[in-house]
Scaffold this active site. Structure first.
Site, short mmCIF file in Angstrom:
data_model
loop_
_atom_site.label_atom_id
_atom_site.label_comp_id
_atom_site.label_asym_id
_atom_site.label_seq_id
_atom_site.Cartn_x
_atom_site.Cartn_y
_atom_site.Cartn_z
N GLU A 1 -7.16 4.75 7.67
CA GLU A 1 -6.99 6.18 7.35
C GLU A 1 -8.24 6.72 6.66
OE1 GLU A 1 -3.22 5.75 5.32
OE2 GLU A 1 -2.29 5.21 7.23
N HIS B 1 -9.68 1.13 4.73
CA HIS B 1 -8.41 1.36 5.44
C HIS B 1 -8.68 2.30 6.61
CE1 HIS B 1 -4.33 2.66 6.31
NE2 HIS B 1 -3.91 1.59 5.65
N GLU C 1 -5.72 -5.00 10.48
CA GLU C 1 -4.75 -3.93 10.65
C GLU C 1 -5.03 -3.18 11.95
OE1 GLU C 1 -2.71 -2.75 6.77
OE2 GLU C 1 -4.41 -1.45 7.02
N LYS D 1 0.14 4.20 -0.27
CA LYS D 1 -0.53 5.40 0.27
C LYS D 1 -0.28 6.58 -0.70
CE LYS D 1 0.24 3.63 4.86
NZ LYS D 1 -0.15 3.81 6.23
N SER E 1 3.00 -2.12 10.35
CA SER E 1 4.45 -2.11 10.59
C SER E 1 5.09 -3.47 10.32
CB SER E 1 4.76 -1.62 12.01
OG SER E 1 4.32 -0.28 12.16
N GLY F 1 1.96 2.31 10.61
CA GLY F 1 2.89 3.43 10.45
C GLY F 1 3.56 3.86 11.73
N ASN G 1 0.87 -1.18 0.00
CA ASN G 1 0.00 0.00 0.00
C ASN G 1 0.91 1.23 0.00
OD1 ASN G 1 -1.83 2.03 0.41
ND2 ASN G 1 -2.30 1.51 2.55
C1 PEP Z 1 -0.99 0.23 5.86
O1 PEP Z 1 -1.03 1.42 5.60
O2 PEP Z 1 -1.87 -0.52 5.46
C2 PEP Z 1 0.12 -0.26 6.67
C3 PEP Z 1 0.08 -1.48 7.12
O3 PEP Z 1 1.15 0.62 6.88
P1 PEP Z 1 2.55 0.30 7.60
O4 PEP Z 1 3.05 -1.01 7.04
O5 PEP Z 1 3.43 1.44 7.25
O6 PEP Z 1 2.28 0.20 9.06
#
Ligand code: PEP
Length: 249
Positions: free
Chosen positions: A97, A95, A166, A12, A211, A172, A10
């Protein structure tokens, strides 16, 4: 029978024409023929470029969001048929976000999943609890409620979805759910899917995001109910993303 693991990047709101080319060249060179499925969920303005770069490879193009509406006066949105025009095969929906910054509800996320399923695109349905919800002991209730809305709207084709667990506190932040924490939630989600679609529950991929990186991917991906990863930051660095793909395969 369990499907192959899925590793989805992803990006982003990151990328640029030159940077995308360098990243994808490095990924394709390093990847060979992976034993897992790989997808890149890129910003919509780069669909055309990335579609061309991935053409003839097994790496799939993915979107990060989609409108639940089919067409019309929805300024700034992209419809499912627009995704189809560029060969998009996966679309992230829900997601955290989008839920947090754009107020997306469980019902809207379910409608987005229905819209993409209707055109043969696989939704990657994100669910996850905040830190406050985890600390209050509400993880199970939160993720089950989020997934229930999608099951309710898409029961007839629920085996076609991918679920991404998630935890919001892990996205992040550099803080990852431990393999045991992640496995426990994945097992709960699998049980919920078994209830909704008993004969298909083992085929539905439940991937982990938050992460995940080159160092922790192996242990997370080895868990019984973790069928891949949704990778943010580490998907922008070719060596890291390649190590995660290797760990899955
Ligand atoms: C994501 O945005 O779906 C995500 C898992 O980000 P990160 O791996 O940076 O935590």
């Amino acid at each position: 029978m369990r499907k192959k693991q899925l590793i989805a990047g992803n990006w982003k709101m990151n990328g640029g024409l030159a940077a995308n080319q360098i990243l994808i060249d490095a990924l394709l060179q390093g990847m060979g023929s992976p034993a897992c499925d790989v997808a890149l969920c890129v910003p919509a303005p780069y669909f055309s470029q990335v579609q061309a770069l991935l053409s003839g490879t097994s790496t799939a193009l993915g979107a990060q969001d989609v409108s639940a509406q089919l067409q019309g006066a929805f300024t700034g949105e992209q419809s499912v048929s627009m995704l189809c025009d560029f060969g998009v095969r996966y679309a992230i929906v829900g997601h955290s976000e989008r839920r947090q910054l754009h107020g997306e509800t469980d019902e809207l996320v379910a409608a987005k999943a229905s819209a993409v399923l209707g055109k043969g695109i696989t939704p990657i349905v994100c669910v996850g609890e905040t830190l406050a919800q985890r600390e209050a002991g509400h993880t199970e209730a939160v993720v089950k409620h989020q997934l229930a809305a999608v099951i309710h709207a898409n029961g007839h084709c629920i085996s076609e979805i991918v679920v991404a667990y998630e935890p919001v506190w892990a996205i992040g932040t550099g803080v990852t759910a431990s393999p045991d924490q992640a496995q426990a939630v994945h097992a709960m989600l699998r049980a919920q899917l078994r209830h909704a679609a008993s004969e298909h529950a083992n085929d539905i991929r439940i991937i982990y995001g938050g992460s995940m990186n080159a160092a922790n991917a192996g242990e997370l991906l080895a868990q019984a109910d973790i069928d891949g990863g949704l990778i943010g930051g580490a998907s922008l660095k070719a060596p890291d993303f390649l190590k995660i793909i290797a760990a899955a395969c």
